[in-house]
Design a protein around this motif. Structure first.
Motif, PDB file in Angstrom:
ATOM      1  N   MET A 170      66.919  -7.978 103.644  1.00  0.00           N
ATOM      2  CA  MET A 170      66.544  -9.279 103.108  1.00  0.00           C
ATOM      3  C   MET A 170      67.368 -10.400 103.733  1.00  0.00           C
ATOM      4  N   PHE A 171      68.597 -10.098 104.159  1.00  0.00           N
ATOM      5  CA  PHE A 171      69.482 -11.114 104.721  1.00  0.00           C
ATOM      6  C   PHE A 171      69.384 -11.210 106.241  1.00  0.00           C
ATOM      7  N   THR A 172      68.885 -10.169 106.898  1.00  0.00           N
ATOM      8  CA  THR A 172      68.831 -10.160 108.361  1.00  0.00           C
ATOM      9  C   THR A 172      67.421 -10.279 108.921  1.00  0.00           C
ATOM     10  N   THR A 173      66.397 -10.054 108.094  1.00  0.00           N
ATOM     11  CA  THR A 173      65.023 -10.157 108.572  1.00  0.00           C
ATOM     12  C   THR A 173      64.608 -11.617 108.655  1.00  0.00           C
ATOM     13  N   PRO A 174      64.123 -12.077 109.815  1.00  0.00           N
ATOM     14  CA  PRO A 174      63.713 -13.482 109.908  1.00  0.00           C
ATOM     15  C   PRO A 174      62.448 -13.754 109.123  1.00  0.00           C
ATOM     16  N   GLY A 175      62.401 -14.947 108.528  1.00  0.00           N
ATOM     17  CA  GLY A 175      61.192 -15.369 107.844  1.00  0.00           C
ATOM     18  C   GLY A 175      60.236 -16.006 108.827  1.00  0.00           C
ATOM     19  N   ARG A 176      59.785 -17.222 108.529  1.00  0.00           N
ATOM     20  CA  ARG A 176      58.910 -17.903 109.467  1.00  0.00           C
ATOM     21  C   ARG A 176      59.670 -18.374 110.704  1.00  0.00           C
ATOM     22  N   PHE A 177      60.916 -18.792 110.531  1.00  0.00           N
ATOM     23  CA  PHE A 177      61.682 -19.326 111.652  1.00  0.00           C
ATOM     24  C   PHE A 177      62.993 -18.580 111.880  1.00  0.00           C
ATOM     25  N   PHE A 178      63.757 -18.291 110.820  1.00  0.00           N
ATOM     26  CA  PHE A 178      65.067 -17.687 110.989  1.00  0.00           C
ATOM     27  C   PHE A 178      65.416 -16.893 109.736  1.00  0.00           C
ATOM     28  N   SER A 179      66.425 -16.033 109.870  1.00  0.00           N
ATOM     29  CA  SER A 179      66.916 -15.262 108.734  1.00  0.00           C
ATOM     30  C   SER A 179      67.998 -16.050 108.014  1.00  0.00           C
ATOM     31  N   ALA A 227      61.208 -13.573 104.201  1.00  0.00           N
ATOM     32  CA  ALA A 227      61.747 -12.301 104.684  1.00  0.00           C
ATOM     33  C   ALA A 227      61.308 -11.145 103.803  1.00  0.00           C
ATOM     34  N   VAL A 228      61.305 -11.357 102.480  1.00  0.00           N
ATOM     35  CA  VAL A 228      60.862 -10.312 101.559  1.00  0.00           C
ATOM     36  C   VAL A 228      59.385  -9.987 101.780  1.00  0.00           C
ATOM     37  N   GLU A 229      58.560 -11.008 102.016  1.00  0.00           N
ATOM     38  CA  GLU A 229      57.142 -10.767 102.294  1.00  0.00           C
ATOM     39  C   GLU A 229      56.972  -9.954 103.566  1.00  0.00           C
ATOM     40  N   ASN A 230      57.762 -10.267 104.603  1.00  0.00           N
ATOM     41  CA  ASN A 230      57.677  -9.497 105.851  1.00  0.00           C
ATOM     42  C   ASN A 230      58.116  -8.057 105.643  1.00  0.00           C
ATOM     43  N   ILE A 231      59.142  -7.856 104.831  1.00  0.00           N
ATOM     44  CA  ILE A 231      59.614  -6.493 104.560  1.00  0.00           C
ATOM     45  C   ILE A 231      58.542  -5.695 103.832  1.00  0.00           C
ATOM     46  N   LEU A 267      62.052  -6.889  95.622  1.00  0.00           N
ATOM     47  CA  LEU A 267      62.016  -5.593  96.294  1.00  0.00           C
ATOM     48  C   LEU A 267      62.024  -4.425  95.324  1.00  0.00           C
ATOM     49  N   GLY A 268      62.603  -4.628  94.146  1.00  0.00           N
ATOM     50  CA  GLY A 268      62.692  -3.529  93.201  1.00  0.00           C
ATOM     51  C   GLY A 268      63.662  -2.449  93.624  1.00  0.00           C
ATOM     52  N   VAL A 269      64.669  -2.830  94.405  1.00  0.00           N
ATOM     53  CA  VAL A 269      65.658  -1.884  94.915  1.00  0.00           C
ATOM     54  C   VAL A 269      67.029  -2.314  94.429  1.00  0.00           C
ATOM     55  N   VAL A 270      67.773  -1.386  93.876  1.00  0.00           N
ATOM     56  CA  VAL A 270      69.130  -1.667  93.425  1.00  0.00           C
ATOM     57  C   VAL A 270      70.096  -1.352  94.565  1.00  0.00           C
ATOM     58  N   PRO A 271      70.937  -2.307  94.991  1.00  0.00           N
ATOM     59  CA  PRO A 271      71.857  -2.033  96.101  1.00  0.00           C
ATOM     60  C   PRO A 271      72.922  -1.023  95.708  1.00  0.00           C
TER      61      PRO A 271
END
Length: 315
Positions: free
Chosen positions: A57-66, A36-40, A140-144
């Protein structure tokens, strides 16, 4: 009750099956999150990073699912494995009668077992969430922000209630059936039905009760869709998926699968394209959360009453 709870916690964390499942969940979650991080990164390359990118990162699907889809479909196995032999294993080993012959109240046994399972599930979910958040900080280098952390906290609470339902269901089957294999198969059968087939059953029932004779008739289509959606909410998997998606996606404004928007409403919606605050997202999913917690309490309540009324022999 706390003595039994501590003993069950020790059994859970020392059991080989729990450790194997725990490692499997972590491995799949890490792989799916990495994809998912790679797709983002690919999508956002050369663009300005939008708000709430950490939640993607939690909702973007990777190869098959998030990650959310993975917990919705395969998370119940964790609760089932911890609860399908909670009572009938004691019967099989002839330790339940000896346990209750001690100065221990009967309700303390089932309360301690259920509480130990909930604590174990909470530890697994919390450690998994913290690990993935750390991975997101590095990748990601992003602070939530504060709201993103609050949304993840609400997601954790909803996930605890969801897995607690399957734990209570597995404990119920362990009380009703004396065979370990039967209780496990019954729990897995309901998991497969609710997770994979409930949507098809809801659509078939809606087509039979509210058939659509003309696809151009908006009234018929909406009546059919609303009935199918209402019937699908019987499944805890549907409740969990809709609730967590709306919490982790601030841009989602409805849990319905079909919306009819007039031209004037479309112009009005264009003025409010920003993310929803957390309290507004909670208003969307509040019925789902209440219903999910109610199903969990009802399931455990049936287990409690059934266990209290069963005959238990010492020998």
């Amino acid at each position: 009750m706390w003595t039994i709870c501590r003993k069950e916690l020790a059994d859970h964390f020392n059991s080989t099956r729990f450790l194997l499942l725990f490692c499997l969940v972590f491995m799949v979650a890490l792989i799916s999150t990495y994809m998912a991080v790679e797709n983002i990164h690919k999508v956002l390359e050369g663009h300005t990073r939008p708000s709430h990118v950490f939640l993607l990162m939690f909702t973007t699907p990777g190869r098959f699912f998030s990650l959310v889809e993975f917990v919705a479909f395969f998370g119940p196995l964790l609760g089932i494995i911890m609860g399908f032999d909670a009572i009938n294993r004691e019967r099989h080993l002839r330790t339940l009668g000896k346990l209750l012959s001690q100065p221990i109240y009967r309700d303390a046994v089932i309360n301690g077992k259920f509480l130990a399972g909930v604590i174990t599930v909470t530890i697994v979910l919390l450690s998994l969430l913290l690990l993935l958040c750390g991975m997101g900080l590095i990748a990601l280098g992003v602070v939530p922000g504060g709201e993103e952390i609050a949304r993840l906290g609400v997601y954790l609470i909803i996930s605890m209630a969801y897995l607690a339902f399957w734990l209570g269901l597995a404990i119920l089957f362990s009380i009703l059936f004396r065979s370990l294999a039967t209780s496990a198969l019954a729990s897995v059968a309901l998991w497969i039905f609710f997770s994979f087939f409930m949507g098809f059953v809801a659509n078939l029932a809606a087509d039979a009760i509210r058939p659509v004779y003309n696809r151009q008739d908006i009234v018929q289509v909406m009546a059919n869709e609303r009935l199918a959606h209402a019937l699908s909410l019987i499944s805890p998997a549907t409740l969990y998926a809709e609730a967590t998606t709306a919490i982790l996606d601030p841009f989602q404004r409805s849990t319905s699968r079909l919306l009819v928007v007039t031209p004037l409403e479309g112009l009005s919606l264009e003025r409010f394209q920003g993310p929803l605050p957390l309290d507004q997202s909670m208003f969307l999913v509040w019925p789902h959360v209440v219903l999910l917690i109610a199903l969990t309490l009802v399931c455990f309540g049936i287990s409690y009453v059934t266990f209290m009324r069963q005959e238990i022999r010492t020998v």
